[in-house]
Design a protein around this motif. Structure first.
Motif, PDB file in Angstrom:
ATOM      1  N   ARG B  63       0.913  -1.250   0.247  1.00  0.00           N
ATOM      2  CA  ARG B  63       0.114  -0.049   0.095  1.00  0.00           C
ATOM      3  C   ARG B  63       0.822   1.060   0.301  1.00  0.00           C
ATOM      4  O   ARG B  63       1.498   1.022   0.388  1.00  0.00           O
ATOM      5  CB  ARG B  63      -0.616  -0.260   1.257  1.00  0.00           C
ATOM      6  N   ALA B  64       0.310   2.210  -0.663  1.00  0.00           N
ATOM      7  CA  ALA B  64       1.240   3.348  -0.713  1.00  0.00           C
ATOM      8  C   ALA B  64       1.399   4.469   0.335  1.00  0.00           C
ATOM      9  O   ALA B  64       2.712   4.596   0.878  1.00  0.00           O
ATOM     10  CB  ALA B  64       0.087   5.050  -0.897  1.00  0.00           C
ATOM     11  N   SER B  65       1.070   3.595   0.970  1.00  0.00           N
ATOM     12  CA  SER B  65       1.100   4.476   2.776  1.00  0.00           C
ATOM     13  C   SER B  65       2.248   4.028   3.214  1.00  0.00           C
ATOM     14  O   SER B  65       2.906   4.214   4.480  1.00  0.00           O
ATOM     15  CB  SER B  65      -0.277   4.221   4.020  1.00  0.00           C
ATOM     16  N   ASP B  66       2.296   2.197   3.307  1.00  0.00           N
ATOM     17  CA  ASP B  66       3.617   1.685   3.651  1.00  0.00           C
ATOM     18  C   ASP B  66       5.047   2.449   3.151  1.00  0.00           C
ATOM     19  O   ASP B  66       5.822   2.272   4.155  1.00  0.00           O
ATOM     20  CB  ASP B  66       3.449  -0.017   3.142  1.00  0.00           C
ATOM     21  N   PHE B  67       4.929   2.645   2.263  1.00  0.00           N
ATOM     22  CA  PHE B  67       5.980   3.373   2.299  1.00  0.00           C
ATOM     23  C   PHE B  67       7.045   4.507   3.437  1.00  0.00           C
ATOM     24  O   PHE B  67       8.747   4.729   3.184  1.00  0.00           O
ATOM     25  CB  PHE B  67       5.784   4.079   0.906  1.00  0.00           C
ATOM     26  N   LYS B  68       5.425   4.623   4.410  1.00  0.00           N
ATOM     27  CA  LYS B  68       6.929   5.613   4.979  1.00  0.00           C
ATOM     28  C   LYS B  68       7.992   4.631   6.104  1.00  0.00           C
ATOM     29  O   LYS B  68       8.889   5.351   6.741  1.00  0.00           O
ATOM     30  CB  LYS B  68       5.930   5.947   6.042  1.00  0.00           C
ATOM     31  N   TYR B  69       7.303   3.752   6.046  1.00  0.00           N
ATOM     32  CA  TYR B  69       7.755   2.353   7.282  1.00  0.00           C
ATOM     33  C   TYR B  69       8.925   1.211   5.999  1.00  0.00           C
ATOM     34  O   TYR B  69      10.228   1.076   6.442  1.00  0.00           O
ATOM     35  CB  TYR B  69       6.710   1.650   7.674  1.00  0.00           C
ATOM     36  N   PHE B  94      14.968  -2.481  10.255  1.00  0.00           N
ATOM     37  CA  PHE B  94      14.301  -0.998  10.547  1.00  0.00           C
ATOM     38  C   PHE B  94      14.469  -0.280  11.511  1.00  0.00           C
ATOM     39  O   PHE B  94      15.131  -1.000  12.675  1.00  0.00           O
ATOM     40  CB  PHE B  94      12.782  -1.492  10.665  1.00  0.00           C
ATOM     41  N   ASN B  95      14.332   0.831  10.855  1.00  0.00           N
ATOM     42  CA  ASN B  95      14.736   2.585  12.232  1.00  0.00           C
ATOM     43  C   ASN B  95      13.921   3.086  12.889  1.00  0.00           C
ATOM     44  O   ASN B  95      12.711   2.359  12.082  1.00  0.00           O
ATOM     45  CB  ASN B  95      15.508   3.212  10.888  1.00  0.00           C
ATOM     46  N   GLU B  96      13.508   3.420  13.482  1.00  0.00           N
ATOM     47  CA  GLU B  96      12.420   3.517  14.119  1.00  0.00           C
ATOM     48  C   GLU B  96      11.954   4.948  14.033  1.00  0.00           C
ATOM     49  O   GLU B  96      13.299   6.254  13.067  1.00  0.00           O
ATOM     50  CB  GLU B  96      12.760   4.261  15.822  1.00  0.00           C
ATOM     51  N   ILE B  97      10.851   4.907  14.156  1.00  0.00           N
ATOM     52  CA  ILE B  97       9.791   6.710  13.993  1.00  0.00           C
ATOM     53  C   ILE B  97       9.821   7.121  15.342  1.00  0.00           C
ATOM     54  O   ILE B  97       8.569   5.894  15.345  1.00  0.00           O
ATOM     55  CB  ILE B  97       8.722   6.410  12.625  1.00  0.00           C
ATOM     56  N   ILE B 142       6.568  -9.350  14.466  1.00  0.00           N
ATOM     57  CA  ILE B 142       6.693  -8.227  13.485  1.00  0.00           C
ATOM     58  C   ILE B 142       5.710  -6.880  14.317  1.00  0.00           C
ATOM     59  O   ILE B 142       4.436  -6.781  14.205  1.00  0.00           O
ATOM     60  CB  ILE B 142       6.264  -7.854  12.469  1.00  0.00           C
ATOM     61  N   ILE B 143       6.503  -5.705  15.201  1.00  0.00           N
ATOM     62  CA  ILE B 143       5.600  -4.686  16.044  1.00  0.00           C
ATOM     63  C   ILE B 143       4.854  -3.785  15.182  1.00  0.00           C
ATOM     64  O   ILE B 143       5.902  -3.428  13.817  1.00  0.00           O
ATOM     65  CB  ILE B 143       6.268  -3.881  16.578  1.00  0.00           C
ATOM     66  N   TRP B 144       3.808  -3.906  14.662  1.00  0.00           N
ATOM     67  CA  TRP B 144       3.544  -2.483  13.743  1.00  0.00           C
ATOM     68  C   TRP B 144       3.523  -1.059  14.079  1.00  0.00           C
ATOM     69  O   TRP B 144       3.346  -1.025  15.146  1.00  0.00           O
ATOM     70  CB  TRP B 144       1.882  -2.744  13.544  1.00  0.00           C
ATOM     71  N   PRO B 145       3.183  -0.234  13.517  1.00  0.00           N
ATOM     72  CA  PRO B 145       3.398   1.064  13.702  1.00  0.00           C
ATOM     73  C   PRO B 145       2.097   1.347  14.589  1.00  0.00           C
ATOM     74  O   PRO B 145       0.734   1.061  14.200  1.00  0.00           O
ATOM     75  CB  PRO B 145       3.117   1.903  12.597  1.00  0.00           C
ATOM     76  N   LYS B 146       2.597   2.275  15.132  1.00  0.00           N
ATOM     77  CA  LYS B 146       0.761   2.857  16.097  1.00  0.00           C
ATOM     78  C   LYS B 146      -0.831   3.506  15.078  1.00  0.00           C
ATOM     79  O   LYS B 146      -1.065   3.467  14.710  1.00  0.00           O
ATOM     80  CB  LYS B 146       1.334   3.495  16.748  1.00  0.00           C
ATOM     81  N   SER B 147       0.059   4.118  14.039  1.00  0.00           N
ATOM     82  CA  SER B 147      -0.303   4.879  13.108  1.00  0.00           C
ATOM     83  C   SER B 147      -1.521   4.046  12.490  1.00  0.00           C
ATOM     84  O   SER B 147      -2.777   3.814  11.691  1.00  0.00           O
ATOM     85  CB  SER B 147       0.359   5.774  12.273  1.00  0.00           C
ATOM     86  N   LYS B 173      -3.221  -6.169   3.523  1.00  0.00           N
ATOM     87  CA  LYS B 173      -3.032  -5.943   2.497  1.00  0.00           C
ATOM     88  C   LYS B 173      -1.257  -5.177   2.683  1.00  0.00           C
ATOM     89  O   LYS B 173      -0.888  -4.853   1.606  1.00  0.00           O
ATOM     90  CB  LYS B 173      -3.488  -5.975   0.747  1.00  0.00           C
ATOM     91  N   SER B 174      -1.484  -5.074   3.664  1.00  0.00           N
ATOM     92  CA  SER B 174      -0.173  -4.062   4.215  1.00  0.00           C
ATOM     93  C   SER B 174       1.085  -4.590   4.025  1.00  0.00           C
ATOM     94  O   SER B 174       1.576  -6.013   4.018  1.00  0.00           O
ATOM     95  CB  SER B 174      -0.010  -3.530   5.187  1.00  0.00           C
ATOM     96  N   PHE B 175       1.848  -3.959   4.227  1.00  0.00           N
ATOM     97  CA  PHE B 175       3.713  -4.404   4.113  1.00  0.00           C
ATOM     98  C   PHE B 175       3.828  -5.208   5.177  1.00  0.00           C
ATOM     99  O   PHE B 175       4.165  -6.621   5.626  1.00  0.00           O
ATOM    100  CB  PHE B 175       4.993  -3.685   4.188  1.00  0.00           C
TER     101      PHE B 175
END
Lengths: 254, 254
Positions: B63-69, B94-97, B142-147, B173-175
């Protein structure tokens, strides 16, 4: 960081060397097994005729009338050059058609050469694209069938007349025209002569047994569909992977 | 003649063995060079971010929004199993946000298994086609992002409501949904999870340096096209083959 880039570039050069080494290893591993296979195939009637008449892509390269002579092919052997990875030769052994086409054995050799990309504006065709490597060959002697006299390039007297040009082009596009292909005169030779060569070296020859098994099955399906009795027993000389209808799978690169 | 068919079948079995042997040889040959490369890549900023944001096919899987991660990925390592050719694992670092997504390292393993073709009428999806082999995996933590809380499958309380179902599907369907992919529940998992895995193992990882070089060049072209000054020098860490615009060439099988 620029040190890392330099080392990475060196690493890529090493990877290229390893790729060549692996190709060489493959060729040497396959050599004895292909030699054995060639002999076994030789004892099977119409082996190549069955494959070439059923293969989905082969038909796209040549003229429909060529199949009369493709059916005469009773042996195809691809010889891969382990010292110059990418180079190979293809040998065709033809049966005769009395009064039209003599029995003969013809070998066409192919070389993979590096091309230095230069200004592409003067390029005559899309074949001269910015590829790193390309396949070339030399024109090789083959006796054309008599029925092709009108399109046989060496028998066309007036190549500048409209009819002469038309017939010349027809001849160059035939299976026999491919034996003249060099890869150096794009647009003026057998079209996609390089892809036709690799169709043999990368697909038809390596997977011939799978193709034969599939083609036999298809022929039998056709025969039973049209309610004719098939005189032959179903053949299943392939291993379990041949159960699917897809083209033989190629192993992927890591 | 039936003796020839039997021997030909045996010959095919030998060819399969040789294929495995060649794969093993390849893996062992590449291991040290990939190890060295992993270390070099590690010192290059945004290496994977640049590749993954520019790769033409990668984008189709997530998904397009996955690119942030995806942009948080600072290391990808594929480990090919030389003892069980076809099996591999992929490790993502992964690096953190801050406040949204923690730094973490996750490894997902894949196995290539033989499937016995059976009656396909009950098959739920085209994924269960008559292939000889298929890739499977296990769900991995895997720990998912809070968003992503609203679409995180383990946080959706009512999976049977319309909204619950919708969000569940979005999440799968997300990464991050891909890390749950097993290959055993076609239609109910991350779509094309096997192709996404092989995209890493057969394309992105082996050709990452070529992709990086190309992506860098594209980014610079974009920058100069839009009249911005590029702060960086043009990079050309690849060898001469990278002069073309085509995707990195894969070596063909003989």
């Amino acid at each position: 960081m620029s040190k890392a880039f330099l080392e990475l570039a060196e690493n890529e050069v090493e990877i290229e060397k390893i790729e060549k080494e692996i190709e060489k290893f493959k060729i040497l591993k396959y050599k004895p097994i292909y030699l054995k296979r060639d002999k076994l195939i030789d004892s099977i009637d119409s082996f190549w005729k069955i494959i070439l008449s059923q293969h989905s892509n082969f038909v796209n390269f040549i003229r429909a009338s060529d199949f009369k002579y493709v059916d005469c092919i009773n042996q195809i052997i691809v010889d891969y050059d382990e010292e110059n990875v990418g180079n190979f030769s293809i040998t065709f052994k033809f049966n005769e058609i009395e009064g039209d086409f003599p029995a003969q054995t013809v070998t066409k050799a192919f070389k993979l050469i590096k091309i230095i990309p230069e200004d592409n504006k003067d390029s005559e065709s899309e074949d001269e694209s910015v590829e790193g490597e390309k396949l070339i060959s030399e024109s090789v002697e083959i006796i054309w069938p008599k029925s092709y006299n009108s399109i046989n390039p060496s028998l066309i007297e007036d190549k500048k007349s409209d009819e002469g040009k038309r017939n010349y082009r027809k001849g160059m596009k035939s299976f026999f025209g491919w034996f003249k292909w060099t890869g150096l005169k794009p647009g003026k030779e057998f079209p996609h002569g390089d892809s036709f060569a690799t169709l043999f070296s990368e697909d038809l020859y390596p997977y011939c047994v799978k193709y034969y098994t599939e083609a036999q099955r298809d022929l039998e399906d056709e025969a039973s569909d049209s309610d004719y009795d098939s005189a032959e027993e179903p053949l299943d000389i392939d291993n379990e992977e041949s159960e699917n209808d897809e083209p033989p799978k190629k192993k992927s690169k890591i």
